[in-house]
Design an enzyme around this catalytic site. Structure first.
Site, short mmCIF file in Angstrom:
data_model
loop_
_atom_site.label_atom_id
_atom_site.label_comp_id
_atom_site.label_asym_id
_atom_site.label_seq_id
_atom_site.Cartn_x
_atom_site.Cartn_y
_atom_site.Cartn_z
N LYS A 169 0.82 -1.22 0.00
CA LYS A 169 0.00 0.00 0.00
C LYS A 169 0.85 1.26 0.00
CE LYS A 169 -4.20 -1.91 0.91
NZ LYS A 169 -5.53 -1.59 0.41
N SER A 191 1.55 -9.70 -0.25
CA SER A 191 1.13 -8.30 -0.17
C SER A 191 1.52 -7.58 1.10
CB SER A 191 -0.39 -8.23 -0.35
OG SER A 191 -1.03 -9.14 0.52
#
Lengths: 314, 314
Positions: free
Chosen positions: A50, A300
């Site tokens: 992110k 991730s």
């Protein structure tokens, strides 16, 4: 979105992010029957991909916008990512969080000097509170996934993975709001050599799977998954890209997610969060279809609460 | 032991081991005030540096010895390391383990095709049972740490770290039986540039600290530590090297070990076992003495039982 835009985005954010390593594991190759390349975004700054999208979104603002700061509503990794990206770039971040958000998430935001504004734990109040901050402070609202500059930023992990291993035949990524899988799919279609993108999604929040089936944007009716980064429904910006460029979405159970997470922890000796373990779970579930292929897997993120781990339950 | 012997050992085992990566962490640099380089032996084959010494010890056997197999008594990482090293080299490994050894440890040995021989959980019965295997099978006994070829093998992690970062001023390693710290100390004295070696040891099993103080081999009176890889007392082969080449041993409490382990898991997103967290705990305890220096830390291993983690307790 064009190949040049994605390349420019990567050059823009490169000074502010880590180029994360790509790990391999003989044992996981053996278990899967395929050749796996893990792109370790759990080693990214603040512990998740992110950071890429948040950094790009801020860098695309005008100087005047930057001087008034940014605002988002998030109780997850994007809240921390925006706080750290803003801090690195010397601007202010306002983070709207539900009053019942876990302390560990609030502490993460505070550590990166994000200013928390509490709201009621409803979607309506989150949006209303963020809107109020936009108006009072002149801050620019940045969405955690449903906007072009964030999608482009998230696609840069796949660019790096394909630079390191240009002949990957598949890329696996998790599907939450769709920012990562959409960016990954763009990168694979622009820079891959016949590289197909596969999404992993929990059964409990399978809006993307159902949206592709029905051809229209479906929403999650429950959020009852351990993969807390994947609870959001995909958006009107991410869905068209997913529909066009993602070959298949494979759904997995909660037990499959935990088993996959345990496998990565035990075999690769790295910390990944439940959401991050979904793509490997998806691959292992359908491993007969992927035997012998070269496969990239985007890991991730690695932000977990060590006081609240799921391993005792299986 | 000579620099040439250590170099030859490294060349001998290199095809059978991983050259593990060296990781850094801005956050741990900030917390320690020093510049830290972590040699990740938790990513080594079977998850610990013990693979190095076990491989070297087997490779130094004659063909006849190899054909009769090897035997050791160990309930820890050396049992798995010897099993995997033997398997890789196509020879037989007999592992004497106490009947009360945890299932997870036995499963690890079985996975690598080691043959487990159970004994009573006493030092006397371990040795007697291993002796019997030597006589019945003609197998060669290999000690987990108190022998030259094992010490040389363990020293190769520090060789690699110093090749990557020749100007390290300190190397930190944990002290159990002393194989790793002795090998590390030899490597630092042969190949470092004025590089000092510091040991980290739990208060609960501080035989090395006391042995250096008294000048003679002391033994542990308790083994009440979470650092299960460090319960053994140093031996007559490792002690003289430690006495000559290790600058200082810093002792740490159980809570300091767990806090250090948690810090590595949360900040570096890698799995390390409690024993592996002792050197960082030692550094942080005395950080004022090491501020501003370039420091290598050997992260020794990452084999933990995920169903039995200590984080809830602090």
């Amino acid at each position: 979105m064009t190949p040049q835009e994605l390349k420019d985005c990567h050059a823009r954010i490169a000074p502010y992010i880590h180029r994360t390593p790509v790990l391999t594991s003989r044992l996981l190759n053996k278990i899967s029957g395929a050749e796996l390349y893990f792109k370790c975004e759990n080693f990214q700054r603040m512990g998740a991909f992110k950071m890429r999208g948040a950094t790009n979104a801020i860098l695309q603002l005008s100087e005047e916008q930057k001087s008034n700061g940014v605002v988002t509503h998030s109780s997850g990794n994007f809240a921390q990512a925006l706080s750290l990206a803003a801090k690195s770039l010397g601007i202010k971040a306002y983070i709207v969080m539900p009053s019942n958000a876990p302390k560990v998430k609030k502490d993460g935001v505070k550590e990166y000097d994000g200013e928390i504004i509490e709201c009621e734990p409803t979607q309506h109040d989150r949006e209303k509170t963020a809107k109020a901050i936009e108006e009072q402070k002149g801050a620019t609202f940045l969405h955690p996934y449903n906007m072009k500059d964030v999608i482009l930023g998230q696609g840069t992990a796949a660019i790096e993975l394909l630079e390191d291993h240009p002949d990957l035949e598949y890329l696996f990524a998790p599907v939450g709001g769709g920012g990562l899988i959409a960016g990954t799919a763009l990168a694979a279609s622009f820079f891959g050599t016949n590289c197909q993108v596969i999404g992993g999604e929990p059964f409990e929040v399978d809006d993307a799977y159902r949206s592709i089936k029905s051809g229209k944007l479906e929403v999650n009716k429950t959020t009852n998954t351990i993969a807390d980064g994947l609870k959001m429904s995909i958006g009107d910006q991410t869905f068209p890209i997913i529909k066009e460029h993602v070959k298949e979405i494979i759904r997995v159970t909660e037990d499959e997610i935990i088993a996959s997470m345990k496998l990565i922890w035990e075999r690769m000796k790295i910390i990944v969060e439940p959401s991050c373990s979904v793509p490997l779970a998806a691959l292992l579930k359908e491993k007969n279809s992927f035997k012998g292929h070269k496969i990239g897997i985007i890991l991730s993120g690695g932000n977990v609460d060590l006081n609240n781990l799921p391993f005792r339950t299986i």
